[in-house]
Design a protein around this motif. Sequence first.
Motif, PDB file in Angstrom:
ATOM      1  N   VAL A 237       9.682  -4.372 -33.259  1.00 15.76           N
ATOM      2  CA  VAL A 237       9.244  -5.181 -32.997  1.00 15.76           C
ATOM      3  C   VAL A 237       8.196  -5.280 -31.545  1.00 15.76           C
ATOM      4  N   ARG A 238       6.764  -6.142 -31.648  1.00  9.26           N
ATOM      5  CA  ARG A 238       6.233  -5.881 -30.390  1.00  9.26           C
ATOM      6  C   ARG A 238       5.713  -7.330 -29.826  1.00  9.26           C
ATOM      7  N   ILE A 239       6.192  -7.152 -28.512  1.00  7.60           N
ATOM      8  CA  ILE A 239       5.959  -8.506 -27.870  1.00  7.60           C
ATOM      9  C   ILE A 239       4.934  -8.137 -26.824  1.00  7.60           C
ATOM     10  N   GLU A 240       4.313  -9.645 -26.722  1.00  4.85           N
ATOM     11  CA  GLU A 240       3.202  -9.869 -26.183  1.00  4.85           C
ATOM     12  C   GLU A 240       2.971 -10.559 -24.575  1.00  4.85           C
TER      13      GLU A 240
ATOM     14  N   HIS B 210      -0.086 -15.566 -16.847  1.00  3.01           N
ATOM     15  CA  HIS B 210       0.610 -15.434 -15.763  1.00  3.01           C
ATOM     16  C   HIS B 210       2.669 -14.651 -15.858  1.00  3.01           C
ATOM     17  N   VAL B 211       2.644 -14.909 -16.758  1.00  4.29           N
ATOM     18  CA  VAL B 211       3.462 -14.180 -17.464  1.00  4.29           C
ATOM     19  C   VAL B 211       3.972 -12.645 -17.988  1.00  4.29           C
ATOM     20  N   ALA B 212       2.958 -11.931 -17.311  1.00  2.00           N
ATOM     21  CA  ALA B 212       2.563 -10.609 -17.864  1.00  2.00           C
ATOM     22  C   ALA B 212       2.973  -9.870 -16.617  1.00  2.00           C
ATOM     23  N   ASP B 213       2.325 -10.589 -15.418  1.00  2.00           N
ATOM     24  CA  ASP B 213       3.239 -10.297 -13.706  1.00  2.00           C
ATOM     25  C   ASP B 213       5.036 -10.654 -13.727  1.00  2.00           C
ATOM     26  N   LEU B 214       5.752 -11.189 -14.511  1.00  2.00           N
ATOM     27  CA  LEU B 214       6.879 -11.419 -14.387  1.00  2.00           C
ATOM     28  C   LEU B 214       7.434 -10.559 -14.455  1.00  2.00           C
ATOM     29  N   ASN B 215       8.945 -10.746 -14.140  1.00  2.00           N
ATOM     30  CA  ASN B 215      10.319  -8.879 -14.622  1.00  2.00           C
ATOM     31  C   ASN B 215      10.264  -9.825 -15.945  1.00  2.00           C
TER      32      ASN B 215
ATOM     33  N   VAL C  84      20.171  -2.031 -26.707  1.00  2.00           N
ATOM     34  CA  VAL C  84      21.094  -0.643 -26.849  1.00  2.00           C
ATOM     35  C   VAL C  84      21.754  -0.832 -28.367  1.00  2.00           C
ATOM     36  N   LEU C  85      21.924  -1.964 -28.382  1.00  2.00           N
ATOM     37  CA  LEU C  85      22.058  -2.250 -30.420  1.00  2.00           C
ATOM     38  C   LEU C  85      20.679  -1.803 -30.957  1.00  2.00           C
ATOM     39  N   ALA C  86      19.948  -2.568 -30.518  1.00  2.00           N
ATOM     40  CA  ALA C  86      18.391  -2.383 -31.095  1.00  2.00           C
ATOM     41  C   ALA C  86      18.125  -0.801 -30.800  1.00  2.00           C
ATOM     42  N   LYS C  87      18.225   0.022 -29.881  1.00  2.00           N
ATOM     43  CA  LYS C  87      17.422   0.997 -30.024  1.00  2.00           C
ATOM     44  C   LYS C  87      19.251   2.141 -31.073  1.00  2.00           C
ATOM     45  N   ASP C  88      20.052   1.641 -31.249  1.00  2.00           N
ATOM     46  CA  ASP C  88      21.360   1.920 -32.427  1.00  2.00           C
ATOM     47  C   ASP C  88      20.834   2.167 -33.411  1.00  2.00           C
ATOM     48  N   ARG C  89      20.231   1.291 -33.951  1.00  2.00           N
ATOM     49  CA  ARG C  89      19.055   1.019 -35.103  1.00  2.00           C
ATOM     50  C   ARG C  89      18.122   1.610 -35.101  1.00  2.00           C
ATOM     51  N   GLY C  90      17.622   1.866 -34.076  1.00  2.00           N
ATOM     52  CA  GLY C  90      16.011   2.466 -34.684  1.00  2.00           C
ATOM     53  C   GLY C  90      15.274   2.107 -34.508  1.00  2.00           C
ATOM     54  N   MET C  91      15.358   0.490 -33.559  1.00  3.04           N
ATOM     55  CA  MET C  91      14.213  -0.242 -34.216  1.00  3.04           C
ATOM     56  C   MET C  91      13.438  -0.827 -33.167  1.00  3.04           C
ATOM     57  N   HIS C  92      12.592   0.250 -33.205  1.00  3.58           N
ATOM     58  CA  HIS C  92      10.764   0.650 -31.945  1.00  3.58           C
ATOM     59  C   HIS C  92      10.883  -0.508 -31.374  1.00  3.58           C
ATOM     60  N   VAL C  93      10.650  -0.907 -30.112  1.00  6.48           N
ATOM     61  CA  VAL C  93      10.376  -2.122 -29.007  1.00  6.48           C
ATOM     62  C   VAL C  93       9.110  -1.848 -28.149  1.00  6.48           C
ATOM     63  N   GLU C  94       8.124  -2.450 -28.863  1.00 10.46           N
ATOM     64  CA  GLU C  94       6.914  -2.481 -27.865  1.00 10.46           C
ATOM     65  C   GLU C  94       6.468  -3.345 -27.568  1.00 10.46           C
ATOM     66  N   THR C  95       5.991  -3.276 -26.409  1.00 15.33           N
ATOM     67  CA  THR C  95       6.030  -4.460 -25.601  1.00 15.33           C
ATOM     68  C   THR C  95       4.069  -4.269 -24.546  1.00 15.33           C
ATOM     69  N   VAL C  96       3.732  -5.350 -24.332  1.00 19.26           N
ATOM     70  CA  VAL C  96       2.395  -5.240 -24.277  1.00 19.26           C
ATOM     71  C   VAL C  96       2.204  -6.772 -23.562  1.00 19.26           C
ATOM     72  N   ASN C  97       1.333  -6.102 -22.129  1.00 17.19           N
ATOM     73  CA  ASN C  97       1.321  -7.190 -20.717  1.00 17.19           C
ATOM     74  C   ASN C  97      -0.154  -7.140 -20.426  1.00 17.19           C
ATOM     75  N   ARG C  98      -1.380  -8.153 -20.418  1.00 18.10           N
ATOM     76  CA  ARG C  98      -2.486  -8.627 -20.817  1.00 18.10           C
ATOM     77  C   ARG C  98      -2.597  -9.637 -20.080  1.00 18.10           C
ATOM     78  N   GLU C  99      -3.995  -9.739 -18.768  1.00 20.03           N
ATOM     79  CA  GLU C  99      -4.557 -11.130 -18.550  1.00 20.03           C
ATOM     80  C   GLU C  99      -4.386 -12.552 -19.581  1.00 20.03           C
ATOM     81  N   GLN C 100      -5.000 -13.938 -19.284  1.00 20.65           N
ATOM     82  CA  GLN C 100      -5.191 -14.197 -19.827  1.00 20.65           C
ATOM     83  C   GLN C 100      -6.412 -14.085 -20.006  1.00 20.65           C
ATOM     84  N   GLN C 101      -6.153 -14.501 -21.839  1.00 14.05           N
ATOM     85  CA  GLN C 101      -7.835 -14.615 -23.066  1.00 14.05           C
ATOM     86  C   GLN C 101      -8.194 -15.154 -23.928  1.00 14.05           C
TER      87      GLN C 101
END
Length: 527
Positions: free
Chosen positions: A351-354, A358-363, A390-407
Amino acid sequence: MPKVLVSDKLSETAVQIFRDNGVDVDFLPDVGKDKEKLLEIIGQYDGLAIRSATKVTEKVIAAADNLKVVGRAGIGVDNVDIPQATAKGIIVMNTPFGNSITTAEHAISLLLSLARQIPAADASTRAGKWEKSKFMGVEVTAKTLGIIGCGNIGAIVADRAQGLKMKVIAFDPFLTPERALDLGVEKVELDELLARADFISLHTPLTDATRGIISAENIAKMKTGARLINCARGGLVDEVALKEALESGKLAGAAMDVFEVEPATDNPLFEAPNLIATPHLGASTNEAQENVALQVAEQMSAYLMHGAISNALNFPSISAEEAPRLMPFVKLAEMLGSFAGQLTESGIKGVRIEFEGHVADLNTKPMVSALLTGVLKPLLGDVNMVSAPVLAKDRGMHVETVNREQQGAYENYIRLTVITERQERSVAGTVFADGKPRLIQVKGVNMEAEITPAMLYITNEDKPGFIGRLGTLLGNEGVNIANFNLGRVESGGDAIALINIDGELSDKQLATIAALEGVKQAKSLKF
């Protein structure tokens, strides 16, 4: 100094862990069985450590004026009223991974017992018989083991079976080809597994998607003479169909550690031939009971002394200061994940999560956990915001996150892209000023839709008359439309309809909608 009540039988070592961490602890292992006594004293405690005997009911929670955390040594929390605990701000923790090895070993023990008919042979020999020819067994070497559900426990079973020189195949929608390669198993679809496996072992949670997965129809697809092992959940197996398969000889044997109704003191399966039955012993070893006790003591101490939250079923890792700003986006993230999870029908590679604006500056960590919870829950069921990564990692799911300013046009938004073996599909949403989450894009199609408890998702051909036919059909079916949202890629191409409805659709109603002219896909969504 925080104070904890241990109301069930935990080890002295676990009790000492509380003391070593600076927590005052009362070890009263019989109080859990005394409802009145528990109600009388619970108000003085900050934490409650339990196993299965203590029932943390609405009454107990109402009387627990100071209670901050309930820790369950084990995975099952049926004895805790989680909604009431959540409403009162009480964290509920469990220890979801402490029983894995023990449960896997029990499955292998049952597999070998089935292969050599050990329980029946033992009973016969003790009865003074010597029926050597009656108990002709089979070798497991070179046989094919089919594992349904290849998560933490399923992976351990696969490893042990490979040590017995078995060929292991697995069905799990969340198992990626890369993870399957790491485990040394062959990933297959369910029908292929049923047709090829000599032994089938169940290691999937009980969800709407898996309930009755071993049905009469699927038993018919199995090899004649196959053997079934279930150490997962009772509702996975149609017990009437299993009994008939054992009596007819379709299956050579079955081993059941779990049953649809427990305790199973009067189950029709007990009359079936070649059945091994054990009383839910999957987690019943000294080591497993000790592991979960130590784990829950460490988790509760960390929370009470330092505010650290782990393996919580009803709360993500969020500080009190950031909660007011963060929680609407956590809710949005889980809904986006649930939306995508309910629509995904093939194995998820990643999964890729963008996060944009302002939400990109939160936790964002709790948002990622919430999103993965939503993605995984439709098929795995027992998922919380801590265990999901942990469950995602056990199943070999790659988790990518992208944080950026408003576009773009929105001040904040979250986009989730689910990457399967066949395609990539995305869904995006934002939180408006009213604090409510909204969908703003589905599969690249811009559309604005409120997320409500019951929704109908349709992909269709963009042709005149479709909306009228769909509206008429829903009216004839007694389905009330609360809101109707539309979007399309281009004129005459594919279109998407997101319909907020009052009440849930029946399977029959959904099938009728799916058969409507112009419909390519119809899904009932629940949030």
